[in-house]
Design a protein around this motif. Structure first.
Motif, PDB file in Angstrom:
ATOM      1  N   CYS A 147      53.659  27.246  37.972  1.00 45.27           N
ATOM      2  CA  CYS A 147      54.656  26.111  37.721  1.00 45.27           C
ATOM      3  C   CYS A 147      54.518  25.393  39.049  1.00 45.27           C
ATOM      4  O   CYS A 147      55.258  25.898  40.077  1.00 45.27           O
ATOM      5  N   GLY A 148      53.995  24.140  39.202  1.00 49.08           N
ATOM      6  CA  GLY A 148      54.217  23.281  40.461  1.00 49.08           C
ATOM      7  C   GLY A 148      53.517  24.411  41.423  1.00 49.08           C
ATOM      8  O   GLY A 148      52.330  24.559  41.593  1.00 49.08           O
ATOM      9  N   SER A 149      54.156  24.479  42.620  1.00 50.98           N
ATOM     10  CA  SER A 149      53.606  25.015  43.822  1.00 50.98           C
ATOM     11  C   SER A 149      54.007  26.461  43.863  1.00 50.98           C
ATOM     12  O   SER A 149      53.814  27.238  44.864  1.00 50.98           O
ATOM     13  N   GLN A 150      54.363  27.173  42.751  1.00 50.00           N
ATOM     14  CA  GLN A 150      54.318  28.887  42.807  1.00 50.00           C
ATOM     15  C   GLN A 150      53.610  29.260  41.516  1.00 50.00           C
ATOM     16  O   GLN A 150      53.549  29.044  40.413  1.00 50.00           O
ATOM     17  N   MET A 151      53.310  30.493  41.981  1.00 53.94           N
ATOM     18  CA  MET A 151      52.533  31.396  41.083  1.00 53.94           C
ATOM     19  C   MET A 151      53.494  32.578  40.820  1.00 53.94           C
ATOM     20  O   MET A 151      54.026  33.067  41.737  1.00 53.94           O
ATOM     21  N   GLN A 152      53.549  32.991  39.569  1.00 57.00           N
ATOM     22  CA  GLN A 152      54.352  34.377  39.197  1.00 57.00           C
ATOM     23  C   GLN A 152      53.351  35.401  38.710  1.00 57.00           C
ATOM     24  O   GLN A 152      52.575  35.156  37.587  1.00 57.00           O
ATOM     25  N   ILE A 153      53.553  36.581  39.045  1.00 56.10           N
ATOM     26  CA  ILE A 153      52.840  37.896  38.564  1.00 56.10           C
ATOM     27  C   ILE A 153      54.227  38.587  37.808  1.00 56.10           C
ATOM     28  O   ILE A 153      55.035  38.989  38.470  1.00 56.10           O
ATOM     29  N   SER A 154      54.328  38.743  36.633  1.00 57.98           N
ATOM     30  CA  SER A 154      54.973  39.594  35.675  1.00 57.98           C
ATOM     31  C   SER A 154      54.537  40.756  34.983  1.00 57.98           C
ATOM     32  O   SER A 154      53.251  40.850  34.838  1.00 57.98           O
ATOM     33  N   ILE A 155      55.136  41.883  35.228  1.00 52.82           N
ATOM     34  CA  ILE A 155      54.704  43.030  34.585  1.00 52.82           C
ATOM     35  C   ILE A 155      55.697  43.747  33.741  1.00 52.82           C
ATOM     36  O   ILE A 155      57.105  43.737  34.166  1.00 52.82           O
ATOM     37  N   TRP A 156      55.626  43.824  32.480  1.00 52.51           N
ATOM     38  CA  TRP A 156      56.706  44.362  31.485  1.00 52.51           C
ATOM     39  C   TRP A 156      56.296  45.946  31.272  1.00 52.51           C
ATOM     40  O   TRP A 156      55.103  46.034  30.926  1.00 52.51           O
ATOM     41  N   GLU A 157      57.369  46.453  30.609  1.00 53.05           N
ATOM     42  CA  GLU A 157      57.053  47.876  30.099  1.00 53.05           C
ATOM     43  C   GLU A 157      57.229  47.723  28.631  1.00 53.05           C
ATOM     44  O   GLU A 157      58.271  47.478  28.192  1.00 53.05           O
ATOM     45  N   PRO A 166      57.017  35.732  21.005  1.00 54.24           N
ATOM     46  CA  PRO A 166      56.487  35.651  22.400  1.00 54.24           C
ATOM     47  C   PRO A 166      57.431  36.282  23.524  1.00 54.24           C
ATOM     48  O   PRO A 166      58.585  35.925  23.437  1.00 54.24           O
ATOM     49  N   LEU A 167      56.823  36.881  24.554  1.00 57.25           N
ATOM     50  CA  LEU A 167      57.639  36.945  25.724  1.00 57.25           C
ATOM     51  C   LEU A 167      57.745  35.465  26.637  1.00 57.25           C
ATOM     52  O   LEU A 167      56.945  34.696  26.299  1.00 57.25           O
ATOM     53  N   ARG A 168      58.502  35.443  27.108  1.00 58.29           N
ATOM     54  CA  ARG A 168      58.932  34.294  27.959  1.00 58.29           C
ATOM     55  C   ARG A 168      58.679  34.652  29.540  1.00 58.29           C
ATOM     56  O   ARG A 168      59.246  35.324  29.918  1.00 58.29           O
ATOM     57  N   THR A 169      58.041  33.484  30.269  1.00 59.70           N
ATOM     58  CA  THR A 169      57.962  33.873  31.833  1.00 59.70           C
ATOM     59  C   THR A 169      57.681  32.667  32.381  1.00 59.70           C
ATOM     60  O   THR A 169      57.493  31.448  31.690  1.00 59.70           O
ATOM     61  N   PHE A 170      58.008  32.492  33.779  1.00 59.60           N
ATOM     62  CA  PHE A 170      58.065  31.379  34.605  1.00 59.60           C
ATOM     63  C   PHE A 170      56.708  30.456  34.383  1.00 59.60           C
ATOM     64  O   PHE A 170      55.568  31.103  34.573  1.00 59.60           O
ATOM     65  N   GLY A 171      56.738  29.361  33.971  1.00 61.14           N
ATOM     66  CA  GLY A 171      55.346  28.612  34.129  1.00 61.14           C
ATOM     67  C   GLY A 171      54.603  28.812  33.172  1.00 61.14           C
ATOM     68  O   GLY A 171      54.922  29.351  31.909  1.00 61.14           O
ATOM     69  N   TRP A 179      59.279  43.629  39.573  1.00 64.31           N
ATOM     70  CA  TRP A 179      58.776  42.583  39.169  1.00 64.31           C
ATOM     71  C   TRP A 179      59.713  41.546  38.480  1.00 64.31           C
ATOM     72  O   TRP A 179      60.767  42.105  38.037  1.00 64.31           O
ATOM     73  N   PRO A 180      59.422  40.317  38.333  1.00 67.69           N
ATOM     74  CA  PRO A 180      57.993  39.514  38.540  1.00 67.69           C
ATOM     75  C   PRO A 180      58.081  39.251  40.139  1.00 67.69           C
ATOM     76  O   PRO A 180      59.057  39.330  41.017  1.00 67.69           O
ATOM     77  N   VAL A 181      56.888  38.794  40.726  1.00 69.66           N
ATOM     78  CA  VAL A 181      56.770  38.536  42.229  1.00 69.66           C
ATOM     79  C   VAL A 181      55.991  36.877  42.008  1.00 69.66           C
ATOM     80  O   VAL A 181      55.334  36.623  41.241  1.00 69.66           O
ATOM     81  N   ARG A 182      56.865  36.180  42.926  1.00 69.97           N
ATOM     82  CA  ARG A 182      56.280  34.575  43.169  1.00 69.97           C
ATOM     83  C   ARG A 182      55.779  34.531  44.505  1.00 69.97           C
ATOM     84  O   ARG A 182      56.369  34.858  45.392  1.00 69.97           O
TER      85      ARG A 182
END
Length: 587
Positions: free
Chosen positions: A452-462, A421-426, A58-61
């Motif tokens: 963000c725009g035409s992309q969605m991201q799924i993020s998983i942190w440990e 805060p954590l930072r993530t795309f979008g 992860w992450p996956v877009r």
């Protein structure tokens, strides 16, 4: 001066430098949910962190419609019984995706939908076949919505998808709940028929629950239904919003006395969903809501439609935030947490925490120097291993130089958690976090959706801290993956709900581990009304194991023969005092 743009996010990002601020069009509009971007002329960002590592894979877009962002986060379930969770997320590009815990696609997925799927999916064993079903709503611009029901392998269930009589869009996430006591789950969804709406209760075979449904609403539907017997009359109630009013329906389509409650002074419901909890310790449930537009606020109603003592609490700005209920201090006294919209310039108070009488807790409201909004679903969990609860909330800001947004966490005393805060795309806006043990290592993971725009991201942190049922108070959108909206206490062993008797000895299950179909024994220390329920690791109700008045001593139940291997929780309610225990099922 800031300039408002309702265009592709990426186009806006490319055109400017600094910080962008996002909002979405109100649900009362003919075309709701459209992304709106404003350029902030002043620096509004705050330092971020990359201290928490990503879970491997992860992450996956994936692709997303740029003018319609995702909302309300993620769904999780263990499809294959390996003790690890699959990750489920629809996309506004017209697909629904399922990934394994390592970020690789699960066999049979993604699947194509007829239209945009903006809101989180809902997951439960709807038809009692021993496997999960995945339910997701779609929408078009003004019409063309459907309700889909898939099996674990990406196959549509027979007689699905469902199309409403108005061919309307379906608002928010479905609610999956048993409203008539037959153990199969009904699917509760709202259909837009602008400028009115319809509430549907569907059986697992895609038919309406009875001829009483759908029921008409006085405006378009907003939010996800909440389900519980709020007045202890033995009848399950369905709590639902239109843009103008909050309703309490019964299974036969009649409206409970004292309802609906229609909002005065132009206040409306928009994107929020009701939370249900016993705030005052009288065993009946309160309905906790937030309201949109200037002059809105946070309201708490009793089951009979009267306002609870001290409520409402008025806000200075509008909000799309669904309120969260949590035992924030783990002292048995429930609190209400709700976020507000942000501001264009400067700082603002964006997150409130209330006692049950609407008094603001010490150290709140939380002041955000960047003026960030906190309108996503709010999560309450122990994310740093200090055995205290933290509050996680999203952001409506993104720095344009790197297209990175924010995910915030504060302690219950209103101070920022170290490393956040954590930072993530979008933008994370309208998407809160979910906490779970995704990879089955008994440690807490934090899942977030951003776009963000035409992309969605799924993020998983440990997070690197232990995960168990005591690790969280409100873990995801609408409390669980079935999206019932009903708060359930972790255990009376840590937090004794006020004015309720304790279960003197904790719930002990024998054997443990157990096998599907095996006899399971539990001990009662006293006589009382008993409910014994089996939940999966994500909080979804799998099976009602026992109901009725029981004597002290040992009692036996049988586990479902079709139960998948994995980790479960058994929850015992004895005269409404709660105890729970982890159960391992092996094949």
């Amino acid at each position: 001066m800031a300039k408002t743009v309702i265009v592709l996010v990426m186009a806006a990002v490319a055109a400017c430098a600094g910080v962008m601020q996002i909002s979405v069009r109100d649900q009362g509009a003919q075309v709701p949910g459209v992304v709106q971007i404003e350029e902030r002329s002043e620096a509004g960002s705050v330092p971020g962190s990359d201290e928490l590592p990503y879970l491997p894979g992860w992450p996956v877009r994936v692709s997303s419609a740029s003018s319609f962002g995702p909302a309300r986060g993620i769904a999780l379930a263990d499809f294959d019984g390996d003790g690890k969770l699959e990750v489920i997320r629809p996309a506004t590009a017209g697909q629904i995706h399922v990934w394994k815990h390592d970020g690789t696609p699960y066999p049979g997925w993604p699947q194509t939908l007829n239209n945009m799927a903006q809101y989180a999916a809902s997951v439960a064993d709807v038809d009692l076949d021993g496997e999960y079903e995945i339910c997701v709503n779609t929408r078009g611009m003004t019409s063309g919505g459907k309700v889909y029901l898939f099996d674990e392998n990406g196959n549509l269930k027979p007689d699905w998808p469902f199309t409403g009589p108005a061919n309307g869009n379906f608002a928010s996430s479905p609610c999956l709940a048993d409203i008539n006591g037959d153990d199969t789950l009904e699917i509760i969804v709202g259909e837009r028929d602008y400028p009115i709406g319809h509430l549907h209760v569907l059986r697992y075979d895609g038919t309406e629950f009875s001829s009483a449904w759908p029921c008409s609403l006085d405006h378009v539907p907003t939010g996800t239904a909440a389900i519980a017997d709020i007045n202890l009359d033995g009848i399950t109630d369905i709590i639902y919003y239109s843009y103008n009013s909050v309703y309490v329906f019964q299974p036969d389509g009649t409206i409970l006395s004292g309802w609906p409650q229609t909002m005065p002074n132009g206040r409306n419901f928009s994107y929020q969903s009701p939370a249900l909890a016993d705030l005052d310790g009288d065993d009946t449930l309160e309905i906790v809501v937030a309201m949109h537009k200037n002059g809105g606020g946070c309201y708490v109603w009793r089951h009979d439609g009267t306002l609870a003592v001290g409520w409402p609490y008025g806000f200075s700005r509008w909000t799309y935030c669904p309120p969260t209920v949590a035992d924030l201090y783990r002292d048995g006294d429930l609190k209400v947490v709700c976020g507000l919209s942000g501001v264009i310039g400067g700082g603002a108070q964006v997150l409130y925490a209330f006692d049950d009488d609407a008094s603001v807790l010490p150290d709140f409201p939380y002041y955000q120097s960047s003026g960030d909004a906190a309108e996503g679903n709010i999560t309450v969990a122990d994310i740093d291993g200090d055995e205290d609860m933290e509050i996680i909330f999203s952001s409506n800001l993104m720095t344009t130089a790197d297209s990175m947004g924010y995910l915030y966490a504060i302690h219950h005393n209103g101070t920022l958690v170290s490393g956040w805060p954590l930072r993530t795309f979008g933008f994370t806006y309208m998407n809160g976090a979910t906490v779970a043990d995704v990879d089955g290592d008994d440690s807490l993971d934090i899942i977030a959706v951003s776009a963000c725009g035409s992309q969605m991201q799924i993020s998983i942190w440990e997070a690197g801290v232990p995960f168990n049922r005591m690790s969280w108070e409100w873990p995801t959108y609408h409390f669980n993956m079935a999206r019932t909206g009903l708060y359930e206490a972790a255990s009376v062993g840590v937090a004794e709900p006020k004015a309720r008797p304790a279960i003197r000895s904790g719930l002990r299950l024998l054997p443990n581990p157990a096998k599907p179909g095996q006899r399971l024994s539990f001990l009662l220390g006293r006589k009382g009304d008993v409910s014994l329920d089996l939940y999966d690791r994500t909080g979804v109700l799998v099976r009602k194991l026992a109901r009725g008045r029981m004597e002290p001593g040992n009692h036996d139940v049988f586990l479902p023969a079709d139960l998948s291997a994995g980790v479960y929780f058994v929850r015992l309610s004895l005269d409404r005092a709660i105890s729970s225990s982890k159960l391992v099922v092996q094949r």
